[in-house]
Structure formats: C-alpha cells, structure tokens
Write a protein that holds these residues in place. Structure first.
Motif, PDB file in Angstrom:
ATOM      1  N   GLN A  38      38.563  40.526  45.153  1.00 31.72           N
ATOM      2  CA  GLN A  38      38.360  41.551  44.122  1.00 31.72           C
ATOM      3  C   GLN A  38      37.070  42.329  44.350  1.00 31.72           C
ATOM      4  OE1 GLN A  38      40.637  42.604  42.308  1.00 31.72           O
ATOM      5  NE2 GLN A  38      42.081  40.938  42.039  1.00 31.72           N
ATOM      6  N   GLN A  39      36.009  41.670  44.848  1.00 29.81           N
ATOM      7  CA  GLN A  39      34.769  42.390  45.144  1.00 29.81           C
ATOM      8  C   GLN A  39      35.017  43.474  46.187  1.00 29.81           C
ATOM      9  OE1 GLN A  39      32.233  39.041  46.115  1.00 29.81           O
ATOM     10  NE2 GLN A  39      31.149  39.216  44.163  1.00 29.81           N
TER      11      GLN A  39
ATOM     12  N   HIS B 241      32.603  44.753  38.296  1.00 31.68           N
ATOM     13  CA  HIS B 241      31.813  43.524  38.266  1.00 31.68           C
ATOM     14  C   HIS B 241      32.760  42.357  38.521  1.00 31.68           C
ATOM     15  CE1 HIS B 241      29.091  46.260  36.205  1.00 31.68           C
ATOM     16  NE2 HIS B 241      30.082  46.512  35.365  1.00 31.68           N
ATOM     17  N   VAL B 242      32.460  41.546  39.500  1.00 29.72           N
ATOM     18  CA  VAL B 242      33.302  40.397  39.832  1.00 29.72           C
ATOM     19  C   VAL B 242      32.416  39.153  39.845  1.00 29.72           C
ATOM     20  CG1 VAL B 242      34.958  39.419  41.445  1.00 29.72           C
ATOM     21  CG2 VAL B 242      34.746  41.905  41.249  1.00 29.72           C
TER      22      VAL B 242
ATOM     23  N   GLY C  27      34.584  46.657  43.993  1.00 31.26           N
ATOM     24  CA  GLY C  27      33.154  46.896  44.156  1.00 31.26           C
ATOM     25  C   GLY C  27      32.814  48.360  44.358  1.00 31.26           C
TER      26      GLY C  27
END
Length: 194
Positions: A76-77, A86-87, A81
C-alpha cells in the motif's frame, strides 16, 4: 489484544488471500457516485493488498491504511504513498488515531476477525468515525461456520452497530457477489452523535 492467531503475513506471502478482489468492490463505485462517500479523511483498516486505497486516493481522499502484515503495508505504501496517503503497520486493537475520521471503509477487516473480537472492534469503529461520518462496510455472507472469513449475520451486525449509535440505510442495497462464490452485504452506516 491481538486481532487473531492467524499469520496474515504468511497468507500474503503464500498468496492464500482468496477474499481479496482484483479490483475494488462494486459497492465503492456506487458510494462514490451517489455521494455517500465524499473526499475527506478516510480510514481503511486491514486493507491488505486491496485496490480500494488507491481508488480512494485517486478520488481525492486523504487515505489512512492500518494493517498488521508488513508486506501489505509495503504494497500500500508503494501504491498510495505518491498521493500523500498514510500507511501504518499496527495492531488495530492497540492503535488509535489522533482524531476521528470522516469515513471508514471496511472491506474485509470485520469478517477476518474472530467473532469474539467483534464487540471490541465495533467500539473502536464508533470512536474512529466522527459524528455525522460514515462507516461503509461490507458484511461477508458465508452462511457457514468457521472462518476467516466469518459469516456476518445481519441480526448480529445490527446488535454491533445499534440504532442509537448508527443510522442504517433502509432498505439495504442488494448483496454483491464475491469472486469466491460468497456474497457481501453493503451497508453505509451514519454515525450519530455520541
């Protein structure tokens, strides 16, 4: 309190995450189109490697993902990102946000948790969604025993998210077929004032 004695990281590394869709759940497109979900701060708990965080980031949401699996967090980052998302790698039963969110989108987190943890999780959701905010949730319908995913009986869901704290849509939208052969019941619940 740990979410489950399940090694979620191993499941992602082994590719045994059949509950994940290749694309966002069709219910998300409906909630975006009808204004149920509007750009703002949104939390996706236990989002795994789902497509929804990226779709929401592209739609202008300030996305926060919290997951317990390092590979899901890294995935997910890499995707959100660049959009300022924000992860966080965290246990949802130990984590608290700085402020409530405008919305929470729960695709598979609730049904992945043991039903013994549902009351504690529902209490956290009530804190995480601001009054007037939305919990956009998909209740997995397995009609069977065991899990994960666990069957989210709608009577039990109404107990977890009672009418004195949440406004339920009437009627509920039609269930959405899941690629695994199961189905999910979409529900966008509005958080009432505490």
């Amino acid at each position: 309190m740990s979410p489950l004695p399940v090694d979620w990281e191993a499941k992602y590394r082994q590719g045994t995450t059949f509950w994940q869709r290749p694309d966002s759940n069709p219910a998300l497109a409906g909630w975006l189109a009808d204004g149920t979900l509007r750009p703002g701060r949104i939390l996706l708990p236990g989002a795994g490697q789902g497509a929804e965080p990226l779709d929401l980031a592209k739609a202008g949401f300030d996305v926060t993902v919290v997951d317990i699996a390092p590979s899901a967090v890294a995935f997910q980052q890499g995707r959100i990102g660049p959009f300022g998302g924000h992860v966080l790698l965290a246990d949802l039963f130990a984590w608290e946000p700085d402020a409530p969110f405008d919305a929470v989108y729960d695709q598979t987190c609730l049904c992945a948790l043991s039903p013994a943890l549902w009351d504690a999780y529902a209490a956290r959701l009530a804190r995480w969604v601001r009054p007037g905010g939305v919990l956009a949730v998909l209740f997995m319908q397995t009609n069977g025993e065991g899990g994960p995913p666990f069957h989210c009986d709608l009577g039990r869901m109404r107990e977890l998210f009672p009418a004195d704290s949440w406004t339920w849509p009437a009627p509920l939208p039609a269930p959405v077929a899941h690629p695994s052969g199961l189905s999910e019941q979409p529900a966008a619940l509005m958080r009432l004032s505490a």
